[in-house]
Design a protein around this motif. Structure first.
Motif, PDB file in Angstrom:
ATOM      1  N   HIS A 274      28.479 -31.373  33.569  1.00 49.37           N
ATOM      2  CA  HIS A 274      29.747 -30.579  33.425  1.00 49.37           C
ATOM      3  C   HIS A 274      29.731 -29.649  34.502  1.00 49.37           C
ATOM      4  N   SER A 275      28.884 -28.918  34.729  1.00 48.67           N
ATOM      5  CA  SER A 275      29.193 -27.821  35.667  1.00 48.67           C
ATOM      6  C   SER A 275      28.923 -28.140  37.063  1.00 48.67           C
ATOM      7  N   HIS A 276      28.269 -29.351  37.498  1.00 46.18           N
ATOM      8  CA  HIS A 276      27.769 -29.862  38.665  1.00 46.18           C
ATOM      9  C   HIS A 276      26.908 -29.084  39.292  1.00 46.18           C
ATOM     10  N   LYS A 277      26.293 -28.120  38.699  1.00 43.03           N
ATOM     11  CA  LYS A 277      24.994 -27.317  39.461  1.00 43.03           C
ATOM     12  C   LYS A 277      23.757 -27.661  38.905  1.00 43.03           C
ATOM     13  N   PRO A 278      22.874 -28.239  39.671  1.00 40.29           N
ATOM     14  CA  PRO A 278      21.442 -28.753  38.745  1.00 40.29           C
ATOM     15  C   PRO A 278      20.686 -27.405  38.635  1.00 40.29           C
ATOM     16  N   TYR A 279      19.776 -27.520  37.649  1.00 43.40           N
ATOM     17  CA  TYR A 279      18.630 -26.560  37.353  1.00 43.40           C
ATOM     18  C   TYR A 279      17.886 -27.178  36.381  1.00 43.40           C
ATOM     19  N   HIS A 280      16.678 -26.795  36.184  1.00 42.26           N
ATOM     20  CA  HIS A 280      15.567 -27.085  35.129  1.00 42.26           C
ATOM     21  C   HIS A 280      15.061 -25.575  34.669  1.00 42.26           C
ATOM     22  N   ARG A 281      15.635 -25.441  33.259  1.00 42.32           N
ATOM     23  CA  ARG A 281      15.044 -24.074  32.635  1.00 42.32           C
ATOM     24  C   ARG A 281      14.131 -24.289  31.520  1.00 42.32           C
ATOM     25  N   ILE A 282      13.179 -23.608  31.748  1.00 36.97           N
ATOM     26  CA  ILE A 282      12.113 -23.644  30.481  1.00 36.97           C
ATOM     27  C   ILE A 282      12.001 -22.614  29.585  1.00 36.97           C
ATOM     28  N   LEU A 283      12.295 -22.699  28.306  1.00 32.59           N
ATOM     29  CA  LEU A 283      12.310 -21.688  27.382  1.00 32.59           C
ATOM     30  C   LEU A 283      11.111 -21.673  26.480  1.00 32.59           C
ATOM     31  N   THR A 284      10.502 -20.630  25.911  1.00 28.79           N
ATOM     32  CA  THR A 284       9.364 -20.274  25.282  1.00 28.79           C
ATOM     33  C   THR A 284      10.083 -20.026  23.603  1.00 28.79           C
ATOM     34  N   THR A 285       9.692 -20.893  22.916  1.00 31.46           N
ATOM     35  CA  THR A 285       9.843 -20.623  21.379  1.00 31.46           C
ATOM     36  C   THR A 285       9.306 -19.355  20.774  1.00 31.46           C
ATOM     37  N   GLY A 286       9.561 -19.264  19.407  1.00 33.96           N
ATOM     38  CA  GLY A 286       8.712 -18.270  18.672  1.00 33.96           C
ATOM     39  C   GLY A 286       7.366 -18.726  18.358  1.00 33.96           C
TER      40      GLY A 286
ATOM     41  N   GLY B  36       5.533 -20.338  20.371  1.00 32.29           N
ATOM     42  CA  GLY B  36       4.688 -20.696  21.543  1.00 32.29           C
ATOM     43  C   GLY B  36       4.862 -22.017  22.227  1.00 32.29           C
ATOM     44  N   HIS B  37       5.563 -22.864  21.609  1.00 30.88           N
ATOM     45  CA  HIS B  37       6.048 -24.112  22.122  1.00 30.88           C
ATOM     46  C   HIS B  37       7.188 -24.059  23.230  1.00 30.88           C
ATOM     47  N   TYR B  38       7.576 -24.977  24.027  1.00 26.59           N
ATOM     48  CA  TYR B  38       8.434 -24.890  25.241  1.00 26.59           C
ATOM     49  C   TYR B  38       9.571 -25.949  24.885  1.00 26.59           C
ATOM     50  N   LYS B  39      10.737 -25.382  25.344  1.00 26.20           N
ATOM     51  CA  LYS B  39      11.952 -26.265  25.142  1.00 26.20           C
ATOM     52  C   LYS B  39      12.481 -26.284  26.743  1.00 26.20           C
ATOM     53  N   HIS B  40      13.122 -27.418  27.056  1.00 23.58           N
ATOM     54  CA  HIS B  40      13.535 -27.472  28.649  1.00 23.58           C
ATOM     55  C   HIS B  40      14.854 -27.893  28.633  1.00 23.58           C
ATOM     56  N   VAL B  41      15.562 -27.267  29.348  1.00 20.97           N
ATOM     57  CA  VAL B  41      17.205 -27.459  29.450  1.00 20.97           C
ATOM     58  C   VAL B  41      17.613 -27.904  31.127  1.00 20.97           C
ATOM     59  N   ILE B  42      18.039 -29.128  31.304  1.00 24.23           N
ATOM     60  CA  ILE B  42      18.003 -29.740  32.556  1.00 24.23           C
ATOM     61  C   ILE B  42      19.626 -29.874  32.645  1.00 24.23           C
ATOM     62  N   ASN B  43      20.323 -29.422  33.797  1.00 28.11           N
ATOM     63  CA  ASN B  43      21.392 -29.625  34.186  1.00 28.11           C
ATOM     64  C   ASN B  43      21.156 -30.938  35.375  1.00 28.11           C
ATOM     65  N   ILE B  44      21.891 -32.049  35.272  1.00 29.36           N
ATOM     66  CA  ILE B  44      21.417 -32.980  36.103  1.00 29.36           C
ATOM     67  C   ILE B  44      22.339 -33.186  37.495  1.00 29.36           C
ATOM     68  N   GLY B  45      23.269 -32.179  37.456  1.00 27.19           N
ATOM     69  CA  GLY B  45      23.960 -32.023  38.672  1.00 27.19           C
ATOM     70  C   GLY B  45      25.086 -33.074  38.611  1.00 27.19           C
ATOM     71  N   SER B  46      25.816 -33.558  39.856  1.00 24.82           N
ATOM     72  CA  SER B  46      26.814 -34.342  39.990  1.00 24.82           C
ATOM     73  C   SER B  46      26.685 -35.342  41.148  1.00 24.82           C
ATOM     74  N   VAL B  47      26.788 -36.783  40.928  1.00 24.34           N
ATOM     75  CA  VAL B  47      26.681 -37.643  41.847  1.00 24.34           C
ATOM     76  C   VAL B  47      28.027 -37.483  42.779  1.00 24.34           C
ATOM     77  N   GLY B  48      29.129 -37.456  42.137  1.00 22.89           N
ATOM     78  CA  GLY B  48      30.328 -37.519  43.177  1.00 22.89           C
ATOM     79  C   GLY B  48      31.281 -36.179  43.463  1.00 22.89           C
ATOM     80  N   LYS B  49      30.820 -35.343  42.840  1.00 23.84           N
ATOM     81  CA  LYS B  49      31.521 -33.863  43.100  1.00 23.84           C
ATOM     82  C   LYS B  49      30.464 -32.476  43.027  1.00 23.84           C
TER      83      LYS B  49
END
Length: 245
Positions: free
Chosen positions: A156-168, A170-183
């Motif tokens: 949706h945003s067309h801006k790729p990133y990988h962000r790692i969050l720490t939960t209460g 001590g586990h980890y959650k990952h958020v990944i924006n996969i970017g855009s193929v055509g725009k």
């Protein structure tokens, strides 16, 4: 296991074909598309046809959703403006876009430990919501808990990133924006998609056990830009492709 994820093709056939060629050379075990097959360029039918030919599991993007209530007439195909990109879609393509799901979930159990992957176009709450790299951490964790997501993949945003969050706990959650193929909109005109590698040791307890690779690929930007300029679409769409904005 290697999973290829891509999004936001936006009817850019030269970019899509270049991505597929690169992806095929890497031989992923599974492939998913997070939506927005159409809009902004002149090849929506060709893109939809190739997605269907390959049997790629695909989400509905906000631009795909716009087609649902669109009425096309002979006059609408001659009117300049953004909507022309949607009027180009044939009846079979429109019927396909209407039936696409909002989310896809994969549930793994590795070494007796669960790992939940959730795919959304915008967010798990809204097809139009932008999950940006600086989104409030508490809001993001709340949304992921609500969706039971350890790994959340969005476009949706067309801006790729990988962000790692720490939960209460001590586990980890990952958020990944996969970017855009055509725009792309991150200042790099090359297309982008993601390769995710999951091993039998992948776990929410180990931050580096999830491997995410952003693949940037070259394509014929001029061909895609000139196709816009030769149509009745706004010329700024072509300039955006050249600049990656």
């Amino acid at each position: 296991m290697t999973i290829a994820l891509f999004s936001d093709i936006h009817a850019n056939l030269p970019a899509f074909e270049a991505m597929l060629q690169d992806m095929d050379s890497r031989k992923p075990d599974a492939v998913y598309c997070l939506g927005d097959l159409v809009g902004y360029n002149v090849w929506p039918n060709e893109v939809i046809a190739e997605i269907r030919k390959r049997g790629i599991a695909t989400l509905k993007g906000n631009h795909d959703e716009k087609v649902e209530k669109l009425k096309t007439t002979a006059d609408s195909l001659k009117e300049p403006g953004k909507k022309y990109a949607y009027h180009l879609i044939d009846g079979e393509g429109r019927a396909y876009l209407k039936t696409l799901p909002a989310h896809i979930r994969l549930e793994y159990k590795l070494n007796d430990s669960p790992l939940s992957l959730v795919f959304a176009h915008g967010s798990t709450r809204s097809i139009d919501e932008y999950v940006l790299v600086d989104m409030d951490e508490n809001y993001l964790l709340e949304m992921m808990d609500e969706a039971n997501a350890d790994l959340l993949f969005v476009g949706h945003s067309h801006k790729p990133y990988h962000r790692i969050l720490t939960t209460g706990n001590g586990h980890y959650k990952h958020v990944i924006n996969i970017g855009s193929v055509g725009k792309p909109k991150d200042g790099d005109p090359r297309g982008c998609y993601v390769l995710l590698t999951i091993s039998d040791s992948s776990s929410v307890a180990e931050k580096d056990s999830i491997q995410v690779s952003f693949i940037r690929f070259e394509y014929d930007v001029e061909k895609a830009a000139q196709a816009i300029e030769k149509s009745i679409l706004p010329v700024e769409f072509a300039d955006a492709l050249r600049k990656g904005v």
